[in-house]
Structures are given as structure tokens and as C-alpha cells.
Scaffold this motif. Structure first.
Motif, PDB file in Angstrom:
ATOM      1  N   GLU A 220      67.216   8.187 -12.064  1.00 42.36           N
ATOM      2  CA  GLU A 220      65.871   8.033 -11.518  1.00 42.36           C
ATOM      3  C   GLU A 220      65.044   9.248 -11.906  1.00 42.36           C
ATOM      4  OE1 GLU A 220      66.065   7.093  -7.365  1.00 42.36           O
ATOM      5  OE2 GLU A 220      63.895   6.947  -7.154  1.00 42.36           O
ATOM      6  N   ALA A 221      63.771   9.024 -12.220  1.00 42.96           N
ATOM      7  CA  ALA A 221      62.874  10.136 -12.525  1.00 42.96           C
ATOM      8  C   ALA A 221      61.511   9.829 -11.945  1.00 42.96           C
ATOM      9  CB  ALA A 221      62.768  10.344 -14.040  1.00 42.96           C
ATOM     10  N   GLY A 222      60.799  10.858 -11.536  1.00 38.25           N
ATOM     11  CA  GLY A 222      59.473  10.621 -10.971  1.00 38.25           C
ATOM     12  C   GLY A 222      58.857  11.914 -10.472  1.00 38.25           C
ATOM     13  N   THR A 223      57.778  11.782  -9.731  1.00 38.81           N
ATOM     14  CA  THR A 223      57.153  12.961  -9.141  1.00 38.81           C
ATOM     15  C   THR A 223      58.067  13.474  -8.025  1.00 38.81           C
ATOM     16  OG1 THR A 223      56.033  11.675  -7.457  1.00 38.81           O
ATOM     17  CG2 THR A 223      54.844  11.993  -9.552  1.00 38.81           C
ATOM     18  N   PRO A 224      57.891  14.734  -7.616  1.00 34.25           N
ATOM     19  CA  PRO A 224      58.688  15.223  -6.486  1.00 34.25           C
ATOM     20  C   PRO A 224      58.548  14.326  -5.256  1.00 34.25           C
ATOM     21  CG  PRO A 224      57.591  17.062  -7.554  1.00 34.25           C
ATOM     22  CD  PRO A 224      57.058  15.811  -8.213  1.00 34.25           C
ATOM     23  N   ALA A 225      57.348  13.828  -4.998  1.00 36.02           N
ATOM     24  CA  ALA A 225      57.164  12.961  -3.824  1.00 36.02           C
ATOM     25  C   ALA A 225      57.986  11.684  -3.968  1.00 36.02           C
ATOM     26  CB  ALA A 225      55.684  12.632  -3.642  1.00 36.02           C
ATOM     27  N   GLU A 226      57.968  11.110  -5.170  1.00 29.38           N
ATOM     28  CA  GLU A 226      58.742   9.883  -5.382  1.00 29.38           C
ATOM     29  C   GLU A 226      60.232  10.131  -5.189  1.00 29.38           C
ATOM     30  OE1 GLU A 226      55.728   7.705  -8.563  1.00 29.38           O
ATOM     31  OE2 GLU A 226      57.334   8.979  -9.305  1.00 29.38           O
ATOM     32  N   ILE A 227      60.734  11.207  -5.794  1.00 34.86           N
ATOM     33  CA  ILE A 227      62.184  11.434  -5.777  1.00 34.86           C
ATOM     34  C   ILE A 227      62.656  11.931  -4.404  1.00 34.86           C
ATOM     35  CG2 ILE A 227      64.082  12.791  -6.791  1.00 34.86           C
ATOM     36  CD1 ILE A 227      62.938  10.617  -8.647  1.00 34.86           C
ATOM     37  N   PHE A 228      61.906  12.858  -3.811  1.00 40.55           N
ATOM     38  CA  PHE A 228      62.405  13.456  -2.561  1.00 40.55           C
ATOM     39  C   PHE A 228      62.015  12.657  -1.319  1.00 40.55           C
ATOM     40  CE2 PHE A 228      62.463  17.192  -5.413  1.00 40.55           C
ATOM     41  CZ  PHE A 228      63.814  17.465  -5.314  1.00 40.55           C
ATOM     42  N   ASP A 229      60.854  12.024  -1.348  1.00 39.85           N
ATOM     43  CA  ASP A 229      60.403  11.326  -0.137  1.00 39.85           C
ATOM     44  C   ASP A 229      60.724   9.829  -0.171  1.00 39.85           C
ATOM     45  OD1 ASP A 229      59.450  13.780   0.568  1.00 39.85           O
ATOM     46  OD2 ASP A 229      57.387  13.382  -0.070  1.00 39.85           O
ATOM     47  N   HIS A 230      60.740   9.251  -1.388  1.00 39.93           N
ATOM     48  CA  HIS A 230      60.979   7.807  -1.476  1.00 39.93           C
ATOM     49  C   HIS A 230      61.914   7.467  -2.629  1.00 39.93           C
ATOM     50  CE1 HIS A 230      57.679   7.368   1.335  1.00 39.93           C
ATOM     51  NE2 HIS A 230      56.945   8.144   0.550  1.00 39.93           N
ATOM     52  N   PRO A 231      63.114   8.067  -2.669  1.00 36.70           N
ATOM     53  CA  PRO A 231      64.016   7.725  -3.779  1.00 36.70           C
ATOM     54  C   PRO A 231      64.352   6.237  -3.739  1.00 36.70           C
ATOM     55  CG  PRO A 231      65.215   8.911  -2.065  1.00 36.70           C
ATOM     56  CD  PRO A 231      63.765   8.939  -1.669  1.00 36.70           C
ATOM     57  N   SER A 232      64.303   5.585  -4.904  1.00 35.13           N
ATOM     58  CA  SER A 232      64.518   4.139  -4.889  1.00 35.13           C
ATOM     59  C   SER A 232      65.972   3.773  -5.137  1.00 35.13           C
ATOM     60  CB  SER A 232      63.604   3.455  -5.916  1.00 35.13           C
ATOM     61  OG  SER A 232      63.819   4.012  -7.183  1.00 35.13           O
ATOM     62  N   GLU A 233      66.742   4.682  -5.759  1.00 32.89           N
ATOM     63  CA  GLU A 233      68.133   4.360  -6.080  1.00 32.89           C
ATOM     64  C   GLU A 233      69.073   4.878  -4.985  1.00 32.89           C
ATOM     65  OE1 GLU A 233      68.979   2.603  -8.807  1.00 32.89           O
ATOM     66  OE2 GLU A 233      66.852   2.513  -9.379  1.00 32.89           O
ATOM     67  N   VAL A 234      70.093   4.098  -4.702  1.00 33.54           N
ATOM     68  CA  VAL A 234      71.060   4.502  -3.675  1.00 33.54           C
ATOM     69  C   VAL A 234      71.759   5.805  -4.057  1.00 33.54           C
ATOM     70  CG1 VAL A 234      73.202   3.854  -2.487  1.00 33.54           C
ATOM     71  CG2 VAL A 234      71.408   2.148  -2.870  1.00 33.54           C
ATOM     72  N   VAL A 235      72.093   5.960  -5.366  1.00 35.34           N
ATOM     73  CA  VAL A 235      72.783   7.195  -5.787  1.00 35.34           C
ATOM     74  C   VAL A 235      71.914   8.423  -5.531  1.00 35.34           C
ATOM     75  CG1 VAL A 235      74.496   6.397  -7.460  1.00 35.34           C
ATOM     76  CG2 VAL A 235      72.108   6.701  -8.200  1.00 35.34           C
ATOM     77  N   THR A 236      70.606   8.286  -5.716  1.00 38.35           N
ATOM     78  CA  THR A 236      69.695   9.405  -5.447  1.00 38.35           C
ATOM     79  C   THR A 236      69.658   9.700  -3.952  1.00 38.35           C
ATOM     80  OG1 THR A 236      68.339   8.412  -7.197  1.00 38.35           O
ATOM     81  CG2 THR A 236      67.430  10.339  -6.069  1.00 38.35           C
ATOM     82  N   GLN A 237      69.559   8.647  -3.159  1.00 40.21           N
ATOM     83  CA  GLN A 237      69.530   8.810  -1.697  1.00 40.21           C
ATOM     84  C   GLN A 237      70.787   9.518  -1.214  1.00 40.21           C
ATOM     85  OE1 GLN A 237      69.052   4.737  -0.460  1.00 40.21           O
ATOM     86  NE2 GLN A 237      67.012   4.560  -1.377  1.00 40.21           N
ATOM     87  N   GLU A 238      71.935   9.079  -1.743  1.00 44.56           N
ATOM     88  CA  GLU A 238      73.214   9.669  -1.331  1.00 44.56           C
ATOM     89  C   GLU A 238      73.284  11.146  -1.725  1.00 44.56           C
ATOM     90  OE1 GLU A 238      75.674   8.393   0.470  1.00 44.56           O
ATOM     91  OE2 GLU A 238      74.522   6.551   0.752  1.00 44.56           O
ATOM     92  N   PHE A 239      72.832  11.447  -2.943  1.00 41.77           N
ATOM     93  CA  PHE A 239      72.857  12.834  -3.417  1.00 41.77           C
ATOM     94  C   PHE A 239      71.970  13.714  -2.539  1.00 41.77           C
ATOM     95  CE2 PHE A 239      70.778  16.175  -5.943  1.00 41.77           C
ATOM     96  CZ  PHE A 239      71.877  16.921  -6.323  1.00 41.77           C
ATOM     97  N   LEU A 240      70.767  13.248  -2.259  1.00 47.55           N
ATOM     98  CA  LEU A 240      69.803  14.074  -1.533  1.00 47.55           C
ATOM     99  C   LEU A 240      70.197  14.279  -0.073  1.00 47.55           C
ATOM    100  CD1 LEU A 240      66.462  12.800  -3.065  1.00 47.55           C
ATOM    101  CD2 LEU A 240      67.538  15.030  -3.419  1.00 47.55           C
ATOM    102  N   LYS A 241      70.956  13.357   0.499  1.00 45.76           N
ATOM    103  CA  LYS A 241      71.403  13.489   1.891  1.00 45.76           C
ATOM    104  C   LYS A 241      72.097  14.830   2.132  1.00 45.76           C
ATOM    105  CE  LYS A 241      72.403   8.854   3.446  1.00 45.76           C
ATOM    106  NZ  LYS A 241      73.497   7.872   3.394  1.00 45.76           N
ATOM    107  N   ARG A 242      72.813  15.294   1.110  1.00 45.99           N
ATOM    108  CA  ARG A 242      73.568  16.542   1.263  1.00 45.99           C
ATOM    109  C   ARG A 242      72.643  17.763   1.393  1.00 45.99           C
ATOM    110  NH1 ARG A 242      77.401  18.104  -2.766  1.00 45.99           N
ATOM    111  NH2 ARG A 242      75.979  17.327  -4.369  1.00 45.99           N
TER     112      ARG A 242
END
Ligand code: ADP
Ligand code: MG
Length: 244
Positions: A220-242
Motif C-alpha cells: 500500500e502507498a499513499g499520503t501519510p493521512a491515507e496510510i496512518f489514518d485510513h489504511p485500506s489493507e489488512v496487512v498495513t492495519q496489522e503492522f501499524l497496530k504495533r
């Protein structure tokens, strides 16, 4: 886009039968800060090392101002000077002083005269807060101080793009902010930067774009707001949870 500096196209990298980068596509435009985040082993360092040709891609291409860096007639020495790198482990010359570390690459690689190389070095060392240490040797410095010297040394080469591979990962926590602040100041000068980092607040505050790598692909790639506030992929969400 007219101000595209680097285009990574269908990039692949395998070590033997182990494919580490599968099909990487992204562009870097002049003045942008692109952060690359992702788990250890996801291929972030390999991507940087392919971009600056420390490693040779096994497929796809990298264009620099529209020209393939892999083509036979490409000006590699010019490219190597134009694409700087800051490493996790600083890689300073331990037998040289701080000032000599920043002056020497300018005089040897760029053939700059000693006086202007010194002026340039002093200006950049001041910018990263290392001007009081110009006569010190690297082993007299803390990790954070060494990294700020390494940054000044890289910037002294007037790179068009500066790559950072986890520049704060080897530092004691209390030194991380000094280095991140130096990097933020550089970004504010308009320097084009690609930064592999686990410092999510830095990625969020300083980047124009964030690339999340997972198992050798850009998940996934995008603006910081897209990636950190609204990640669309489950793998991104899981990674950021940590990191929350
Ligand atoms: P990251 O920087 O995201 O932690 P790396 O790019 O260092 O990931 O590594 C990605 C994968 O490539 C890992 O499985 C690593 O073991 C492998 N790898 C990296 N460099 C080499 C190499 N020179 N030879 C073989 N395998 C490598
Ligand atoms: Mg790495």
C-alpha cells in the motif's frame, strides 16, 4: 511528470532462487520525502540498495530523469554522486576528524578545491549542530552525533536524492530526536529524500508519501493521512497496530 527524478519500474531482485523484491513500482519527484515502512525482512534495504546500484536488479528497471540506469551508455559515476546514502551504522572514516570526514569526499570525488569544500562542510556541520566537534574523531562522539556527521557528509556531495536506511535504528533513544530533527531540517530545504524508518511519527509528520512494504511488494502507498489514518489493507492495519 516533469519533475520526476527516479522511476522504479517492475523492479525484481532475487538472491539465487529467493525472490526478495517481486514487482516494485514507484516514482520519486523533486522535493518529495518518501518514507518506506514495513517489517524487518520485507525488502526495504534491498530496495534502497537496488536504487543506488549497490545491488544489481534481476528484473525491471530504474529510470533517472527518464534514462535507464541499467543501460550500457548510462553515466554511472554521475548517478552515484547524485544519489547519496545514509546508513544505519554511519560508516564514518574513524582515522579522520569530523571536518575531514565531510571535506575529503568533496575534494576527492567532486574535485572541489579545499577552501570551498571546507566552507561547505562547516556550513552543513553547523546546520546539524555538529560545528563544536569539527576536530573530534568519530570514536569520541555518541551515535547520534556520528549520524549527524554522516548526514552532513552525504549532503555535502550535493545529492539530488538522499537515501536513508534506518538512520536512527542503531541509536540510544535519547539521541533519536536530534537526528530526526536534522533530517526534518533537510527536508525543509527541499532536498529529495527516501527514508526507510520505523519512526512512524516522523513518517507521518515529514513525508509527502508513505510506502508500506510487505514480503517484497508494495502492499500500500499513499499520503501519510491515507496510510496512518485510513489504511485500506489488512496487512498495513496489522503492522501499524504495533506502533499505536
Ligand atoms: P528489510 O530491510 O526490510 O529488513 P532486507 O532488504 O534487508 O529487508 O531483506 C529482505 C530479504 O532479503 C531477507 O529475507 C534477507 O534475508 C534477504 N537478503 C537481503 N540481502 C541478501 C543477500 N545479500 N543475500 C541473500 N539474501 C539477502
Ligand atoms: Mg533493512
Amino acid at each position: 511528470m516533469a519533475d520526476t527524478i527516479i522511476e522504479v519500474k517492475n523492479l525484481k531482485k532475487a538472491f539465487g532462487t529467493h525472490e526478495v523484491l517481486t514487482d516494485i513500482n514507484f516514482d520519486v519527484h523533486k522535493g518529495e520525502v518518501v518514507s518506506i515502512i514495513g517489517r524487518s525482512g520485507s525488502g526495504k534495504s534491498t530496495l534502497l540498495r537496488n536504487i543506488n546500484l549497490l545491488e544489481e536488479p534481476t528484473g525491471g528497471d530504474i529510470l533517472f530523469h527518464g534514462k535507464s540506469v541499467l543501460s550500457g551508455d548510462f553515466d554511472l559515476p554521475h548517478y552515484r554522486a547524485a544519489v547519496g546514502m545514509v546508513f544505519q551504522q554511519f560508516n564514518l572514516f574513524n582515522n579522520l576528524t569530523v571536518l575531514q570526514n565531510v571535506v575529503t569526499p568533496q575534494t576527492t570525488v567532486l574535485k572541489r578545491d579545499a577552501a570551498s569544500a571546507k566552507t561547505h562542510a562547516l556550513e552543513l556541520l553547523k546546520q546539524v549542530g555538529m560545528d563544536p566537534f569539527i576536530n573530534a574523531k568519530p570514536d569520541q562522539l555518541s551515535g547520534g552525533q556520528k549520524q549527524r556527521v554522516a548526514i552532513a557528509r552525504a549532503v555535502a556531495m550535493d545529492p539530488e536524492v538522499l537515501l536513508f536506511d534506518e538512520p536512527t535504528s542503531a541509536l540510544d533513544p535519547e539521541m533519536v530526536d536530534d537526528v530526526l530533527n536534522a533530517m526534518k531540517a533537510l527536508a525543509d530545504t527541499g532536498l529529495t529524500m527516501i527514508v526507510v524508518t520505523h519512526e512512524m511519527q516522523f513518517a507521518k509528520d515529514v513525508s509527502d508519501r508513505v510506502v508500506f512494504m510487505n514480503e517484497g511488494v508494495i502492499a500500500e502507498a499513499g499520503t501519510p493521512a491515507e496510510i496512518f489514518d485510513h489504511p485500506s489493507e489488512v496487512v498495513t492495519q496489522e503492522f501499524l497496530k504495533r506502533y499505536l
